[in-house]
Scaffold this motif. Structure first.
Motif, short mmCIF file in Angstrom:
data_model
loop_
_atom_site.label_atom_id
_atom_site.label_comp_id
_atom_site.label_asym_id
_atom_site.label_seq_id
_atom_site.Cartn_x
_atom_site.Cartn_y
_atom_site.Cartn_z
N ARG A 157 -34.08 -2.51 33.94
CA ARG A 157 -34.76 -1.87 32.80
C ARG A 157 -33.75 -1.59 31.69
O ARG A 157 -34.06 -1.76 30.50
CB ARG A 157 -35.42 -0.56 33.27
CG ARG A 157 -36.28 0.13 32.22
CD ARG A 157 -37.56 -0.62 31.95
NE ARG A 157 -38.38 -0.81 33.14
CZ ARG A 157 -39.51 -1.51 33.17
NH1 ARG A 157 -39.94 -2.09 32.07
NH2 ARG A 157 -40.19 -1.65 34.29
N LEU A 217 -31.87 5.55 27.99
CA LEU A 217 -33.32 5.34 27.97
C LEU A 217 -34.03 6.49 27.25
O LEU A 217 -34.88 7.18 27.82
CB LEU A 217 -33.86 5.19 29.39
CG LEU A 217 -33.40 3.94 30.17
CD1 LEU A 217 -33.90 4.00 31.62
CD2 LEU A 217 -33.91 2.69 29.49
N LYS A 240 -39.04 -0.54 27.77
CA LYS A 240 -39.51 0.37 28.83
C LYS A 240 -40.92 0.01 29.30
O LYS A 240 -41.31 0.32 30.43
CB LYS A 240 -39.47 1.82 28.32
CG LYS A 240 -38.05 2.34 28.14
CD LYS A 240 -38.00 3.60 27.32
CE LYS A 240 -38.65 4.77 28.03
NZ LYS A 240 -38.52 6.03 27.27
#
Length: 426
Positions: A250, A289, A322
């Motif tokens: 990710r 993130l 994401k």
């Protein structure tokens, strides 16, 4: 023992004097002389069709090799295009050409067909020269010649000083060459870069011949001239500085999305990608993130100087990564087409690891004997491939054929085959 081995064994490397400009006295054994002005002064920049036609005619009528150099704007502009091309040839003098105003130099390239081009670090300049229609049929690379001859420092300034006894001013090597008009000190620097290139070539040719390496150099130069354009790099985003910190798929997707968005913006604005967003900032976002613009703004590289609109576009890229399904996430590493990294050999194949250790030691000893860098004697990747999958029957013919198949030149095959046969023999 070859001539090159004999020379390396019985004497230290000597430098050879070249031809100084005008009648100035210079010697590699005396104090270096600063080279401050081109012989005929700074030529006007060629920036229109009529001036270019005159240059083409003059260089077509000149004699001997032609010195060629190009200046790019790395770190300032997108891509690696040429923003100035410098040439010098006996009978034609020096020319400075603006490839922005004159983007098609194929006529000049055709006028120099069959002429030897002298470049320093040719592989750096040939791609941008090819873009504007200039492709040599034969060349002499003074940097590579210096490597083969065993010079410890092979930058142009160091070579000119060590071989010819002149000091080049190098203060403008990293300036923004897309600037218009180009300042006079930059033009002086650019003209001086080709001022002594042919003199350096002649001196290095004599040194290579003395060492018995001239034919080796010619094979290397021919290989460079014949090489096709490089294929576009697969997944260029994986070369982002600091990628070793990014391990989860990710997070890799965030790097990819940010890199590709940055590249599109940089190309549209014609600026270096690093001026749009730093590699460090991309890695920070991948590791963090961030869930929203506010969190993104708190990361290094996305500070107070970045506007809300910019932050939103980067957050959009993060959110897109994401939201990707697992199947669309990039794999942790690129597919391996050759042998595994050498650090893994001891576990995967201890016998191959032993072969590689012996081969590296043999290549290192031979390179030292021949006074040249190991990577110029034989490509490290070639040695790794040979050691990972050696011929079924190891002898001079099979090893030589394998090396040739990996792109080694005849001189390299001749020099390294005996040592590698010994290293590969159980």
């Amino acid at each position: 023992m070859t001539d090159a081995q004999d020379t390396a064994a019985d004497s230290s490397l000597r430098t050879t004097g070249g031809t100084p400009p005008d009648d100035a006295e210079s010697s590699a054994t005396g104090a270096p002389i600063p080279l401050l002005e081109p012989r005929e002064g700074i030529p006007p920049v060629v920036a229109d069709a009529a001036a270019l036609a005159r240059v083409v005619a003059a260089f077509a009528a000149g004699s001997g090799p032609v010195a060629v150099d190009a200046e790019r704007a790395s770190g300032y502009r997108y891509g690696q295009r040429a923003y100035l091309v410098q040439l010098r040839r006996e009978g034609a003098g020096t020319a400075l050409i603006d490839p922005v105003a004159c983007p098609d130099l194929s006529g000049l390239g055709e006028a120099l067909a069959g002429v030897e081009w002298v470049l320093h670090a040719a592989t750096q300049d040939l791609p941008c020269l090819r873009e504007i229609g200039m492709v040599p049929s034969s060349l002499f690379d003074t940097e590579l010649a210096g490597r083969l001859a065993g010079f410890p420092r092979v930058g142009l300034g160091a070579m000119v000083e060590g071989v010819l006894g002149f000091v080049l001013e190098k203060g403008h090597s990293a300036v923004d060459w897309s600037t218009r008009p180009l300042p006079e000190p930059w033009l002086r620097y650019a003209a001086l870069d080709v001022e002594l290139l042919v003199d350096l070539r002649d001196a290095l040719e004599k040194e290579l011949e003395r060492q018995g390496k001239l034919e080796w150099a010619r094979q290397e130069f021919d290989a460079i001239a014949a090489a096709p354009p490089a294929e576009p790099r697969k997944d260029p985003w994986r070369r982002t500085s600091g990628m070793h910190k990014v391990r989860r798929r990710r997070q890799l997707a965030v790097v990819r999305e940010l890199w590709e968005m940055r590249d599109r913006i940089a190309q549209k604005r014609d600026v270096s990608p690093g001026k749009v967003l730093s590699d460090a900032a991309i890695v920070e976002a991948a590791l963090g993130l961030p869930p929203n613009v506010h969190a993104l703004a708190g990361l290094n590289g996305f500070g107070h100087r970045m506007g809300r609109r910019q932050l939103e576009q980067w957050q959009t890229a993060v959110d897109r990564a994401k939201a990707l399904p697992d199947a669309a996430l990039p794999q942790p590493g690129q597919p391996v087409t050759g042998p595994p990294p050498p650090r893994a050999w001891a576990d995967k194949d201890p016998v191959a690891a032993a072969r590689l250790s012996a081969a590296r030691a043999a290549v290192s000893a031979l390179a030292e004997q021949l006074t040249m860098p190991q990577e110029n004697l034989i490509a490290p990747d070639t040695v790794r491939r040979l050691c990972w999958e050696p011929p079924r029957v190891v002898d001079a013919d099979s090893v030589g054929a394998a090396l040739e198949g990996y792109g080694a030149r005849p001189w390299q095959v001749e020099q390294v085959t005996p040592a590698l046969v010994t290293a590969l023999t159980p």
